[in-house]
Design an enzyme around this catalytic site. Structure first.
Site, PDB file in Angstrom:
ATOM      1  CB  ALA A 131       4.300  -5.407   6.178  1.00  0.00           C
ATOM      2  CG  ASN A 163      -0.451   9.547   2.891  1.00  0.00           C
ATOM      3  OD1 ASN A 163       0.541   8.846   3.048  1.00  0.00           O
ATOM      4  ND2 ASN A 163      -1.372   9.692   3.821  1.00  0.00           N
ATOM      5  N   GLY A 220       5.173  -0.656   3.572  1.00  0.00           N
ATOM      6  CA  GLY A 220       6.344   0.135   3.932  1.00  0.00           C
ATOM      7  C   GLY A 220       6.628   1.274   2.977  1.00  0.00           C
ATOM      8  CG  LEU A 221       5.305   4.710   3.778  1.00  0.00           C
ATOM      9  CD1 LEU A 221       6.020   5.717   4.672  1.00  0.00           C
ATOM     10  CD2 LEU A 221       4.013   5.287   3.233  1.00  0.00           C
ATOM     11  CB  SER A 260      -3.157   7.503   1.704  1.00  0.00           C
ATOM     12  OG  SER A 260      -1.858   7.403   1.176  1.00  0.00           O
ATOM     13  N   GLY A 263     -11.709   3.476   8.618  1.00  0.00           N
ATOM     14  CA  GLY A 263     -11.365   2.253   9.354  1.00  0.00           C
ATOM     15  C   GLY A 263     -12.467   1.231   9.164  1.00  0.00           C
ATOM     16  CE  LYS A 309       0.677   3.543  -5.005  1.00  0.00           C
ATOM     17  NZ  LYS A 309       1.091   2.602  -6.058  1.00  0.00           N
ATOM     18  CB  CYS A 327       3.376   4.853   7.987  1.00  0.00           C
ATOM     19  SG  CYS A 327       3.761   3.303   7.120  1.00  0.00           S
ATOM     20  CB  THR A 361      -9.341  -2.667   3.561  1.00  0.00           C
ATOM     21  OG1 THR A 361      -8.185  -2.172   4.263  1.00  0.00           O
ATOM     22  CG2 THR A 361      -9.168  -4.139   3.327  1.00  0.00           C
TER      23      THR A 361
HETATM   24  C1  LIG Z   1      -2.141  -1.908   1.637  1.00  0.00           C
HETATM   25  C2  LIG Z   1      -2.325  -0.634   2.422  1.00  0.00           C
HETATM   26  C3  LIG Z   1      -1.443   0.421   2.207  1.00  0.00           C
HETATM   27  C4  LIG Z   1      -1.576   1.606   2.927  1.00  0.00           C
HETATM   28  N1  LIG Z   1      -0.737   2.651   2.689  1.00  0.00           N
HETATM   29  C5  LIG Z   1      -0.928   3.838   3.335  1.00  0.00           C
HETATM   30  C6  LIG Z   1      -0.138   4.983   3.047  1.00  0.00           C
HETATM   31  O1  LIG Z   1       0.729   4.953   2.167  1.00  0.00           O
HETATM   32  N2  LIG Z   1      -0.365   6.127   3.740  1.00  0.00           N
HETATM   33  C7  LIG Z   1      -1.349   6.198   4.703  1.00  0.00           C
HETATM   34  O2  LIG Z   1      -1.533   7.255   5.300  1.00  0.00           O
HETATM   35  N3  LIG Z   1      -2.123   5.148   4.982  1.00  0.00           N
HETATM   36  C8  LIG Z   1      -1.942   3.972   4.330  1.00  0.00           C
HETATM   37  N4  LIG Z   1      -2.768   2.904   4.625  1.00  0.00           N
HETATM   38  C9  LIG Z   1      -3.805   3.047   5.622  1.00  0.00           C
HETATM   39  C10 LIG Z   1      -5.166   3.387   5.009  1.00  0.00           C
HETATM   40  O3  LIG Z   1      -5.110   4.600   4.316  1.00  0.00           O
HETATM   41  C11 LIG Z   1      -6.248   3.452   6.076  1.00  0.00           C
HETATM   42  O4  LIG Z   1      -5.885   4.428   7.024  1.00  0.00           O
HETATM   43  C12 LIG Z   1      -6.454   2.131   6.784  1.00  0.00           C
HETATM   44  O5  LIG Z   1      -6.316   1.069   5.887  1.00  0.00           O
HETATM   45  C13 LIG Z   1      -7.792   2.026   7.503  1.00  0.00           C
HETATM   46  O6  LIG Z   1      -8.869   2.131   6.618  1.00  0.00           O
HETATM   47  P1  LIG Z   1      -9.597   0.843   5.944  1.00  0.00           P
HETATM   48  O7  LIG Z   1      -9.942  -0.091   7.056  1.00  0.00           O
HETATM   49  O8  LIG Z   1     -10.779   1.401   5.222  1.00  0.00           O
HETATM   50  O9  LIG Z   1      -8.602   0.248   5.027  1.00  0.00           O
HETATM   51  C14 LIG Z   1      -2.630   1.721   3.897  1.00  0.00           C
HETATM   52  C15 LIG Z   1      -3.505   0.659   4.084  1.00  0.00           C
HETATM   53  C16 LIG Z   1      -3.366  -0.504   3.364  1.00  0.00           C
HETATM   54  C17 LIG Z   1      -4.330  -1.629   3.618  1.00  0.00           C
END
Ligand SMILES: Cc1cc2nc3c(=O)[nH]c(=O)nc-3n(C[C@H](O)[C@H](O)[C@H](O)COP(=O)(O)O)c2cc1C
Ligand SMILES: Cc1cc2nc3c(=O)[nH]c(=O)nc-3n(C[C@H](O)[C@H](O)[C@H](O)COP(=O)(O)OP(=O)(O)OC[C@H]3O[C@@H](n4cnc5c(N)ncnc54)[C@H](O)[C@@H]3O)c2cc1C
Ligand SMILES: Cc1cc2nc3c(=O)[nH]c(=O)nc-3n(C[C@H](O)[C@H](O)[C@H](O)COP(=O)(O)OP(=O)(O)OC[C@H]3O[C@@H](n4cnc5c(N)ncnc54)[C@H](O)[C@@H]3O)c2cc1C
Ligand SMILES: Cc1cc2nc3c(=O)[nH]c(=O)nc-3n(C[C@H](O)[C@H](O)[C@H](O)COP(=O)(O)O)c2cc1C
Ligand code: FES
Ligand code: FES
Lengths: 258, 303, 303, 258
Positions: free
Chosen positions: C70, C99, C72-73, C21, C243, C45, C130, C266
């Protein structure tokens, strides 16, 4: 212990020896410290996103006249692969000299050097540096197949070479420990040295131990620092857990818990 | 000439750069490269009451911008240290700081008592955050009551500067910092390693003999920096920051976030000269920014 | 042909690879590159009850092998989603997972009730982790009582598969996982981002408008992997791991550690095709290892 | 919206334009999608340990005949520096096409294009692509000093060039907004476009707005993804926080909260 250094070297040669091993020659601007067979350098791998720590490589050749050292690098993973791809003229950053080398043979010794793959490097360095007559030095080299063998004719003057391959395509068929030199004449040697795959070294060590022959091997434990501060590279010995990077990489097999 | 002198309570350092415990041996190995008197302090490798063989090989796995270690406090015990190592290193012209470990509060007390007798040990770093031992270690550092208990007892027998080294594997590190401050800690150092894990997908086995180990290096820097900032804002005692510092810029970031001094760990494996280069880099930064003293950047982040 | 079908309770995925997400928009952006039906699921998202502008710029900072965000949803609220976005994406031939976010338990309930009505949303991921919002968010996910409270209430109004997304910023993630399992969560997904920070040393300011942000990317992989392994050993419900997953090998490591499925976040910023390449890479791995079904590698780590 | 792609390109040119800007030409094996002035590509930086995310660069030139695109890269930090060091014949991986381009001028327009540094790239692309007569296109280029100016004579056919330097070493002395063309004749133009340093764009925008002239600028907000999924690159606008990578990078200044 001689002072250790972090030093830049220029790559002046980088070429394949066979399908997986490369010969890399490095030149320094300044005089080299004394370097002994069995010692190694720790190389910072440049331009590689995925390699974080340095990679250790045994010293193969040293030329104090033109301040060059050479390595034999086998492609195993990301770091070694990158090394073989870096062009001539680029710089490599090395930590050296690291580790303790092999116990050099005495004038009266007859030695058997057992090597495999890039494990050839310290064996050839030792043959050259031993100061023994050609007849006193036997080199037994193992590989999977002919194409995996590194043949360096210029070393013929330092000893007699014997070859073994798993598939019999070069020299005798079988492991080095099944080679006739090893099976039948091991007791002729006063010192046995080995460097190569762990299984090979263990087999050589077992035989040498059972026949009570002096035997040293060079270990390749995973390292983080290479100079004794991290305690990651330890090997269990009769004296406790020792750092391979400072107390080794060369060990007398009697001290190992193999 | 800028002033690099840094004070951790009564302890005066010629500059704010220390090495981190477990990454610089007993100072001798670094001294093979350069004169360790260039450094503010050298943190000695973790010491326990008795000899410890540490964990089985393999103890190390490389990760993205970092590494895991599972050394497990291999050392010959405090008595061996006092008899054989201390005499060799005691005259280095830098501050030697002992890193004290234990499985029980009694262990910590006993090791501290013995180290406390050594005139040339400048300070004690109480390691309640080692993730690589089965008993004690991090267990003390992840809850307030146990952190309080061990700090309280050790403080009683420690007349030297007492630094408590905190674990980042907690929900609220500021709370733990406040707790040990309340027990008389002169300083807190953070962070120790993050509990992590690595797997060989082909062989389907963990890469460390202990399955989990401690993550260090640049990978953890953003989290460590945040924790230093949180702790700086929560306590009055000086904070010593670390976690992935590779160069002077990283060190300055930690100081801006509130660290009075920094420790350099894993970077030493990349290049043992990095701590020295950081001293020079900080000096250069202060000159460029027309600052007289390194203390001016401590906590100077503008929010 | 190997079997990639993966079950998260009653939810069947054609393969175990989901996007994470906040890193894959509302699926449309990825569909600009390839057919999203290649994926096991797309996590939408984060959605909140009302429109949120998110945090001020700058919202992003690159770090060693990772990044801080950052955001912030930022989103237009659940009603806008239902009216304007859902109709456009509902027929993608993959599982769409919402989500759900909130500042209060009531928020979470209301958003869940509304999403629960949408036939083509396969599951709800309850984001109690979050780190980038002032109220709610991670605050719910870092203590057992609050995690229990929100999960308990949301479970009552959620007839779809309920996944609870956990925060890694805790001392004991397994404990939180067990707590939400006890409230009827069908699955847990982990990890969300680590609270971190970055500083511009020259300007002496934080690089994020919010000072702290969430760390993601390969840097966090070793810690995330450890947490997945701990949670897998603590709960009976399926675990979704994430992660720092950048390739099939990473994904397989998470599955060996106990993840029934993985999320890719990411990595998508580096290359939007990575999730698809991971599907292929897992298939290839299973073939090479002569395994029939992807379920055979779940938790198959040999200790 | 046209389909987006991730594609490898070969570096076929990489040379300095002045002390800090490089010209990089990339070739693809396959036909290029349609590309418009103001659009950008997102480049994976190879062989660099410290760069994790891609780096966005505006498209400068496109040649559909030989499937090449060119960029002007200013060395700002680690990633841009690495790009300028990568040798000809190496591969770069690009995501493209990204963003929405400038509103192309109408036949009747008289346009002023204001650029600085690498911000020249989309301005020159726009001049070429505008389809206007040379007399309808004025380009006002600012820089710190003569040595920072990028002078590309082959573009003389697409418009009239005016130069400003902070130190007066080339063209008029002062900022672009102090240049006589800007100060005295702004009202001659029906459309103003700008790309360059934020301060410059804001100054241009303020003036254009006050004179009620159509004005578009191209923003360079920090990006993580470049294609609309991360919401990191947002710019506050009258329509709320918009993604620069998908709703921009080109914005009408009336929509910005400047
Ligand atoms: C730019 C960005 C926005 C994110 N927005 C959300 C979100 O809206 N809801 C959520 O549960 N996680 C959000 N995450 C967290 C990711 O879903 C994920 O848990 C986290 O990035 C770790 O996984 P990764 O290392 O593969 O990115 C966000 C991550 C990033 C980098
Ligand atoms: C003292 C010493 C001397 C050495 N001398 C030479 C030499 O002269 N020539 C030469 O080619 N190599 C030598 N090696 C081995 C060399 O260091 C490794 O091959 C190299 O570090 C692998 O790095 P990589 O990035 O290519 O592999 P990675 O991508 O890091 O790893 C690939 C795979 O190999 C495994 N692996 C990597 N290093 C080791 C190791 N040291 N032991 C066991 N498994 C390992 C990894 O776990 C992984 O599974 C020596 C090692 C030591 C410790
Ligand atoms: C749509 C778009 C089009 C662009 N077109 C071009 C172009 O045609 N030519 C060109 O040379 N550059 C262009 N840029 C800018 C270019 O992307 C950055 O210069 C580059 O990403 C810097 O990367 P680096 O690794 O060299 O710098 P880093 O080492 O990452 O950063 C160096 C310093 O610059 C700052 N910085 C980096 N990127 C930006 C940014 N985008 N905005 C503000 N500060 C930043 C960093 O915070 C840091 O302080 C464009 C950017 C965008 C968003
Ligand atoms: C190999 C290794 C051994 C360590 N041993 C100790 C130790 O004995 N005592 C201790 O307090 N910390 C120990 N640490 C943790 C470091 O001192 C430091 O807290 C951590 O590595 C984070 O800093 P860094 O990222 O700069 O390495 C060790 C770290 C490593 C990598
Ligand atoms: S590799 Fe660090 S002690 Fe040997
Ligand atoms: S850079 Fe990710 S949305 Fe614009």
């Amino acid at each position: 212990m001689s002072k250790k250094e972090v030093r830049d070297f220029l790559i002046i040669e980088n070429r394949p020896l066979n399908n997986s091993n490369f010969f890399i020659k490095l030149k320094s601007n300044e005089n080299l410290p004394d370097l002994f067979p069995g010692q190694f350098v720790n190389i910072d791998i440049p331009e590689q996103n995925e390699v974080f720590l340095r990679r250790p490589f045994s010293i193969f050749e040293v030329d104090y006249n033109d301040n060059t050292i050479s390595l034999i690098v086998k492609i195993l993973g990301k770091g070694s692969k990158k090394l073989t791809e870096i062009g001539i003229g680029k710089t490599l950053n090395l930590v050296l000299p690291l580790g303790k080398g092999f116990t050099l043979p005495e004038k009266s010794d007859k030695v058997l050097l057992v090597g495999g793959g890039s494990g050839m490097a310290p064996m050839l360095f030792l043959a050259k540096k031993s100061g023994l007559l050609k007849g006193q030095v036997h080199l037994l080299i193992g590989a999977r197949a002919h194409s995996d063998h590194i043949v360096l004719n210029e070393y013929a003057e330092y000893g007699h070479f014997f070859y073994a391959t798993d598939d019999g395509t070069f020299g005798e068929k079988g492991y080095v420990t099944q080679h006739s030199v090893f099976k039948h004449s091991l007791s002729d040697y006063t010192k046995v040295y080995a460097c190569g795959p762990l299984g090979m070294m263990k087999a050589v060590a077992a035989e040498a131990k059972s026949q009570n022959i002096f035997c040293e091997v060079s270990l390749e434990n995973l390292m983080a620092c290479g100079f004794g501060v991290c305690l990651c590279c330890i090997e269990p010995t009769t004296k406790g857990n020792l750092c391979v990077c400072t107390e080794g990489p060369v060990f007398n097999v009697n001290d190992l818990k193999w | 000439m800028v002033n690099l002198i840094t004070k951790i309570k009564d302890l005066e350092l010629k500059n704010p750069v220390m090495t981190a415990s477990g990454t610089s041996g007993f100072a001798e190995e670094l001294n093979d490269f350069y004169d360790v008197s260039l450094l503010g302090a050298v943190l000695l490798k973790g010491i326990t009451l008795h000899n410890r063989d540490g964990n089985l090989y393999p103890r190390m796995a490389e990760t993205a911008s970092g590494m895991l270690n599972a050394v497990g406090l291999q050392n010959k015990g405090v008595d061996y240290f006092i008899k054989h190592i201390y005499p060799r290193i005691k005259d280095y012209d830098t501050n030697l700081i002992a890193n004290v470990n234990g499985s029980t509060v009694e262990d910590y007390i006993e090791v501290t008592e013995k180290i406390n007798e050594l005139p040339n040990i400048s300070a004690i770093e109480l390691n309640i955050s080692c993730p690589n031992v089965k008993e004690g270690g991090m267990a003390f550092g992840i809850s307030c009551p146990s952190a309080i208990a061990v700090t309280h007892e050790v403080r009683k027998v420690c007349s030297k500067t007492l630094i408590v080294k905190l674990s980042p594997n907690v929900t609220d590190i500021a709370e733990i910092a406040k707790a040990v401050e309340g027990q008389g800690a002169d300083s807190v150092s953070l962070v120790n390693t993050f509990l992590g894990m690595a797997i060989d997908a082909e062989k389907r086995i963990p890469l460390l003999s202990t399955v989990t180990g401690g993550l260090s290096g640049p990978a953890i820097k953003p989290i460590a920096l945040r924790m230093v900032w949180q702790v700086y804002n929560a306590v009055k005692i000086p904070v010593i920051g670390m976690g992935g510092i590779m160069n002077a810029t990283d060190a300055i970031e930690f100081m801006l976030a509130g660290a009075s001094a920094v420790q350099v760990g894993t970077a030493i494996f990349k290049d043992p000269f990095i701590p020295v280069q950081i001293v020079d880099g900080i000096e250069n930064y202060l000159e460029r920014h027309k600052l007289n003293s390194v203390s001016e950047i401590v906590g100077a982040l503008q929010i």
